[in-house]
Scaffold this active site. Structure first.
Site, PDB file in Angstrom:
ATOM      1  N   GLU A  66       0.925  -1.101  -0.094  1.00 51.68           N
ATOM      2  CA  GLU A  66      -0.163   0.173  -0.095  1.00 51.68           C
ATOM      3  C   GLU A  66       0.813   1.264  -0.019  1.00 51.68           C
ATOM      4  O   GLU A  66       2.018   1.103   0.494  1.00 51.68           O
ATOM      5  CB  GLU A  66      -0.864   0.164   1.359  1.00 51.68           C
ATOM      6  CG  GLU A  66      -1.616  -1.092   1.389  1.00 51.68           C
ATOM      7  CD  GLU A  66      -2.394  -1.434   2.873  1.00 51.68           C
ATOM      8  OE1 GLU A  66      -3.739  -1.803   2.753  1.00 51.68           O
ATOM      9  OE2 GLU A  66      -1.788  -1.161   3.654  1.00 51.68           O
ATOM     10  N   ASP A 237      -7.535  -4.805   8.963  1.00 49.96           N
ATOM     11  CA  ASP A 237      -7.111  -3.491   8.056  1.00 49.96           C
ATOM     12  C   ASP A 237      -7.182  -3.841   6.722  1.00 49.96           C
ATOM     13  O   ASP A 237      -6.223  -3.258   6.085  1.00 49.96           O
ATOM     14  CB  ASP A 237      -5.865  -2.994   8.755  1.00 49.96           C
ATOM     15  CG  ASP A 237      -4.963  -4.115   8.566  1.00 49.96           C
ATOM     16  OD1 ASP A 237      -4.992  -5.120   8.162  1.00 49.96           O
ATOM     17  OD2 ASP A 237      -3.678  -3.771   9.070  1.00 49.96           O
TER      18      ASP A 237
HETATM   19  P1  NAD Z   1       2.480 -10.350  13.469  1.00 52.99           P
HETATM   20  O1  NAD Z   1       2.339 -11.342  12.688  1.00 52.99           O
HETATM   21  O2  NAD Z   1       3.876 -10.037  14.121  1.00 52.99           O
HETATM   22  O3  NAD Z   1       1.534 -10.923  14.858  1.00 52.99           O
HETATM   23  C1  NAD Z   1       0.335 -11.363  14.668  1.00 52.99           C
HETATM   24  C2  NAD Z   1       0.129 -12.298  15.977  1.00 52.99           C
HETATM   25  O4  NAD Z   1      -1.426 -12.648  15.763  1.00 52.99           O
HETATM   26  C3  NAD Z   1       0.810 -13.414  15.852  1.00 52.99           C
HETATM   27  O5  NAD Z   1       1.380 -13.908  16.912  1.00 52.99           O
HETATM   28  C4  NAD Z   1      -0.192 -14.668  15.576  1.00 52.99           C
HETATM   29  O6  NAD Z   1       0.001 -16.064  16.320  1.00 52.99           O
HETATM   30  C5  NAD Z   1      -1.442 -14.009  16.426  1.00 52.99           C
HETATM   31  N1  NAD Z   1      -2.769 -14.575  16.126  1.00 52.99           N
HETATM   32  C6  NAD Z   1      -3.409 -15.029  14.782  1.00 52.99           C
HETATM   33  N2  NAD Z   1      -4.555 -15.444  14.743  1.00 52.99           N
HETATM   34  C7  NAD Z   1      -4.852 -15.618  16.209  1.00 52.99           C
HETATM   35  C8  NAD Z   1      -5.927 -15.632  16.927  1.00 52.99           C
HETATM   36  N3  NAD Z   1      -7.021 -16.223  16.217  1.00 52.99           N
HETATM   37  N4  NAD Z   1      -5.787 -15.441  18.035  1.00 52.99           N
HETATM   38  C9  NAD Z   1      -4.925 -14.966  18.868  1.00 52.99           C
HETATM   39  N5  NAD Z   1      -3.710 -14.455  18.228  1.00 52.99           N
HETATM   40  C10 NAD Z   1      -3.600 -14.763  16.837  1.00 52.99           C
HETATM   41  O7  NAD Z   1       1.785  -9.094  13.000  1.00 52.99           O
HETATM   42  P2  NAD Z   1       1.751  -7.627  13.798  1.00 52.99           P
HETATM   43  O8  NAD Z   1       2.696  -6.845  13.036  1.00 52.99           O
HETATM   44  O9  NAD Z   1       1.700  -7.751  15.248  1.00 52.99           O
HETATM   45  O10 NAD Z   1       0.187  -6.795  13.181  1.00 52.99           O
HETATM   46  C11 NAD Z   1      -0.899  -7.473  13.633  1.00 52.99           C
HETATM   47  C12 NAD Z   1      -1.900  -7.206  12.692  1.00 52.99           C
HETATM   48  O11 NAD Z   1      -2.288  -5.715  12.866  1.00 52.99           O
HETATM   49  C13 NAD Z   1      -1.486  -7.276  11.239  1.00 52.99           C
HETATM   50  O12 NAD Z   1      -2.991  -7.609  10.922  1.00 52.99           O
HETATM   51  C14 NAD Z   1      -1.341  -5.941  10.912  1.00 52.99           C
HETATM   52  O13 NAD Z   1      -1.808  -5.743   9.356  1.00 52.99           O
HETATM   53  C15 NAD Z   1      -2.040  -5.037  11.583  1.00 52.99           C
HETATM   54  N6  NAD Z   1      -1.823  -3.454  11.778  1.00 52.99           N
HETATM   55  C16 NAD Z   1      -2.712  -2.687  11.726  1.00 52.99           C
HETATM   56  C17 NAD Z   1      -2.160  -1.376  12.102  1.00 52.99           C
HETATM   57  C18 NAD Z   1      -3.394  -0.345  12.285  1.00 52.99           C
HETATM   58  O14 NAD Z   1      -2.744   0.938  12.004  1.00 52.99           O
HETATM   59  N7  NAD Z   1      -4.520  -0.568  12.226  1.00 52.99           N
HETATM   60  C19 NAD Z   1      -0.967  -1.225  11.915  1.00 52.99           C
HETATM   61  C20 NAD Z   1       0.106  -2.007  12.101  1.00 52.99           C
HETATM   62  C21 NAD Z   1      -0.311  -3.592  11.780  1.00 52.99           C
END
Ligand code: NAD
Length: 349
Positions: A66, A237
């Protein structure tokens, strides 16, 4: 013939990952989170001034890439960011990013920066800003569901900005929870490792969902969410990527960054296009109401908006002044005669 030396105005300060880490340790993570939060709040208060557009997304089966641009008329900024939930299986991060600020008057870049770490800081600062305004007064306990890359930043921002004292961790991967608990051990927060999402939300006034899965997931079911809580839903997101059961959305008052983007990417993609939502900036300026009673469920349906990145980059631009935490990058051609670009190339032979 020697290479011509570019003039100072052609050098762009570049903040590498190493510089960003040094900057965080130089300032301190809590003051830096508070500083970025203040900057985001100031920019949200002047929201109408900004150019706004939903981010430009290029989707594939495994993720999304993006671009997120905005401008306040004086400064232009954009971020490149990806989201690839399966990356961690290959030892890669789910989210990586870099970004740039430019001077609108000349179009010249004034800052180029890593933004993988900065995104984690700005997302955490934005979550905490929303929680400070919307969560029940005196909130002390947060459930943190999804203990990946963002989770410690989210926890520390809630501590520094909202004043929570306990985080209840849960992840489907116990190794992620172990890692988060270890990283937060000297934070001063009480850390409780939980074996289910149900256990994690016990006694929590704030529930943060921050999981990564490219599907309509149900991290929280309707029966898990009691009256009066604040939900900070970060992980949903992208189109087809959500975390909350739709019934929760019907019981909650929903606050969003930029509705045009959130309706495509946020939890509210599960609702009718005219379902009422409140733009969070209007709560900050006092033109819309935030939490009005203690029974209300407030939901910050966070997707991440370009103005937050702009604010974070402006914070870094100011913070590196007078420090060594950047490299002057020779990324702009700067011929002595602005029209003699070819001559400059020819003389460099
Ligand atoms: P990451 O992959 O490092 O961590 C995600 C974690 O979620 C993993 O440890 C995984 O095991 C866990 N997980 C997956 N399914 C699960 C479930 N059903 N129950 C509990 N835990 C579960 O990712 P990250 O960098 O921490 O990002 C997390 C999310 O946040 C991503 O989807 C990312 O796109 C989003 N994000 C959003 C913003 C925003 O501004 N809203 C900013 C950054 C990241």
């Amino acid at each position: 013939m020697s290479n011509p030396t570019p003039s100072a105005k052609a050098f762009v300060p570049f903040v590498s990952v190493d510089h960003m880490m040094k900057l965080i340790h130089h300032i301190g993570i809590a003051p830096m989170l508070r500083g970025i939060c203040d900057r985001i709040e100031d920019d949200f208060r002047r929201w109408p001034l900004f150019d706004k557009t939903p981010r430009v997304a290029s989707h594939s089966d495994v993720g999304v890439i993006e671009l997120m641009p905005t401008s306040d008329g004086d400064v232009y900024g954009f971020k490149y960011v990806n989201g690839h939930p399966d990356n961690t299986k290959d030892g890669l991060q789910t989210v990586t990013a870099f970004g740039l600020l430019s001077d609108v008057a000349s179009g010249y870049p004034v800052l180029f920066s890593e933004m993988t770490i900065l995104t984690a800081l700005r997302t955490a600062a934005t979550s905490a800003l929303a929680a400070r305004v919307l969560a029940p007064e005196g909130s002390t306990v947060m459930a943190m569901i999804g203990n990946g890359a963002q989770s410690e930043f989210q926890s520390l921002a809630m501590q520094a900005i909202v004043g929570i004292s306990e985080v209840r961790l849960f992840d489907i991967d116990p190794a992620a929870t172990e890692k988060a608990a270890r990283n937060l051990v000297s934070s001063g927060l009480k850390i409780t490792q939980c074996s289910s999402a149900e256990e994690a939300i016990l006694g929590a006034q704030i529930i943060t969902t921050c999981t990564a899965d490219k599907q309509y997931a149900t991290i929280l079911t309707d029966n898990m969410v009691g009256a009066g809580v604040h939900i900070n839903a970060i992980g949903g997101d992208c189109p087809g990527k959500t975390e909350l059961a739709p019934a929760i959305l019907h019981r909650a008052d929903i606050f969003v960054e930029y509705p045009e983007q959130t309706r495509i990417e946020g939890e509210i993609q599960q609702l009718d296009a005219d379902h009422p939502v409140t733009e969070f900036w209007e709560v900050l300026t006092g033109t819309a109401k935030g939490r009005t009673n203690e029974k209300q469920i407030t939901l910050f349906d966070s997707v991440g908006f370009a103005i937050e990145d702009f604010s974070a980059l402006c914070y870094v631009r100011d913070a590196i002044k007078g420090t060594d935490f950047f490299t002057p990058l020779d990324m702009l051609a700067d011929p002595d005669d602005p029209r003699d670009l070819f001559g400059m190339v020819a003389r460099a032979k």
